[in-house]
Design an enzyme around this catalytic site. Structure first.
Site, mmCIF file in Angstrom:
data_model
loop_
_atom_site.group_PDB
_atom_site.id
_atom_site.type_symbol
_atom_site.label_atom_id
_atom_site.label_comp_id
_atom_site.label_asym_id
_atom_site.label_seq_id
_atom_site.Cartn_x
_atom_site.Cartn_y
_atom_site.Cartn_z
ATOM 1 C CG HIS A 49 -22.194 -34.466 -16.812
ATOM 2 N ND1 HIS A 49 -22.245 -33.114 -16.596
ATOM 3 C CD2 HIS A 49 -20.957 -34.721 -17.313
ATOM 4 C CE1 HIS A 49 -21.110 -32.562 -16.967
ATOM 5 N NE2 HIS A 49 -20.301 -33.515 -17.398
HETATM 6 C C1 T46 Z 1 -17.504 -31.907 -17.590
HETATM 7 C C2 T46 Z 1 -17.363 -30.869 -16.545
HETATM 8 C C3 T46 Z 1 -16.083 -31.000 -15.776
HETATM 9 C C4 T46 Z 1 -20.184 -26.003 -25.110
HETATM 10 O O1 T46 Z 1 -20.827 -25.409 -25.996
HETATM 11 N N1 T46 Z 1 -18.995 -26.583 -25.406
HETATM 12 C C5 T46 Z 1 -18.245 -27.226 -24.468
HETATM 13 O O2 T46 Z 1 -17.144 -27.725 -24.788
HETATM 14 C C6 T46 Z 1 -18.753 -27.319 -23.132
HETATM 15 C C7 T46 Z 1 -17.968 -28.045 -22.057
HETATM 16 C C8 T46 Z 1 -19.968 -26.744 -22.847
HETATM 17 N N2 T46 Z 1 -20.657 -26.093 -23.824
HETATM 18 C C9 T46 Z 1 -21.930 -25.449 -23.487
HETATM 19 C C10 T46 Z 1 -23.055 -26.414 -23.164
HETATM 20 C C11 T46 Z 1 -23.867 -25.676 -22.136
HETATM 21 O O3 T46 Z 1 -24.805 -24.849 -22.783
HETATM 22 O O4 T46 Z 1 -21.719 -24.679 -22.294
HETATM 23 C C12 T46 Z 1 -22.852 -24.758 -21.443
HETATM 24 C C13 T46 Z 1 -22.443 -25.248 -20.059
HETATM 25 O O5 T46 Z 1 -21.993 -26.618 -20.154
HETATM 26 P P1 T46 Z 1 -22.311 -27.710 -19.020
HETATM 27 O O6 T46 Z 1 -23.608 -27.424 -18.392
HETATM 28 O O7 T46 Z 1 -22.141 -29.061 -19.626
HETATM 29 O O8 T46 Z 1 -21.124 -27.430 -17.971
HETATM 30 P P2 T46 Z 1 -20.735 -28.242 -16.664
HETATM 31 O O9 T46 Z 1 -19.876 -27.327 -15.878
HETATM 32 O O10 T46 Z 1 -21.900 -28.822 -15.993
HETATM 33 O O11 T46 Z 1 -19.827 -29.488 -17.185
HETATM 34 C C14 T46 Z 1 -18.609 -29.262 -17.865
HETATM 35 C C15 T46 Z 1 -18.497 -30.165 -19.091
HETATM 36 O O12 T46 Z 1 -19.651 -29.997 -19.920
HETATM 37 C C16 T46 Z 1 -18.380 -31.620 -18.741
HETATM 38 O O13 T46 Z 1 -17.981 -32.369 -19.868
HETATM 39 O O14 T46 Z 1 -17.043 -33.028 -17.414
HETATM 40 O O15 T46 Z 1 -17.503 -29.528 -17.013
#
Ligand code: T46
Length: 134
Positions: A49
């Site tokens: 993303h």
């Molecule tokens: C990015 C890359 C480098 C939260 O509740 N709070 C938070 O601050 C974050 C980051 C995530 N979450 C929850 C949302 C999802 O249910 O944690 C779960 C996993 O998050 P996500 O699928 O967005 O994780 P990544 O590893 O795909 O991405 C993350 C960050 O979301 C994003 O901003 O730039 O790491």
């Protein structure tokens, strides 16, 4: 695409190493959120993303991983494997994290609190977003 990788100052002595990070000094923005990922399953790709406004610094404080950065025109892969190195990622970069070692801990310093509306999760929408900024 310019890759901004910081080598943070290491305050090492005979006891070992210590890295201290202060906003607007070592980190170019106000740090509003810190999160980290670990126990990442082998072969998994995370991220996929971009963001509308979020800026972040990624630090692999243990182990190693790779980050693919894509600005819509070119792609670069950066390895993170040192706990004193930080990769700056601006909002308008499509990012993908992969090749996590079993012991990898990826720490992220973020300029904003969590906001799902800031995410661009569709690649075509990302391309329209970067083109609209030209
Ligand atoms: C990015 C890359 C480098 C939260 O509740 N709070 C938070 O601050 C974050 C980051 C995530 N979450 C929850 C949302 C999802 O249910 O944690 C779960 C996993 O998050 P996500 O699928 O967005 O994780 P990544 O590893 O795909 O991405 C993350 C960050 O979301 C994003 O901003 O730039 O790491």
């Amino acid at each position: 695409m310019q890759v901004i990788k910081y080598a943070f100052q290491q305050h090492g002595d005979e006891r070992g190493q210590l890295v201290a990070l202060e906003e607007f000094k070592d980190i170019p923005f106000k740090i509003k959120r810190v999160y980290y990922m670990y126990d990442t399953v082998q072969g998994v790709h995370r991220g996929l993303h971009a963001h509308r406004s979020l800026e972040q610094i990624l630090i692999c404080i243990h182990g190693s991983c790779k980050i693919l950065m894509d600005n819509g025109i070119e792609k670069k892969i950066v390895s993170l494997e040192k706990p004193y190195e930080g990769l700056y990622i601006s909002n308008d970069i499509w990012r993908e994290m992969f090749d996590f070692s079993l012991d990898a801990v990826l720490l992220v310093l973020a300029s904003e609190i969590y906001d799902e509306n800031d995410y661009i999760r569709d690649y075509d929408e990302f391309i329209s977003f970067v083109n609209a900024k030209k």
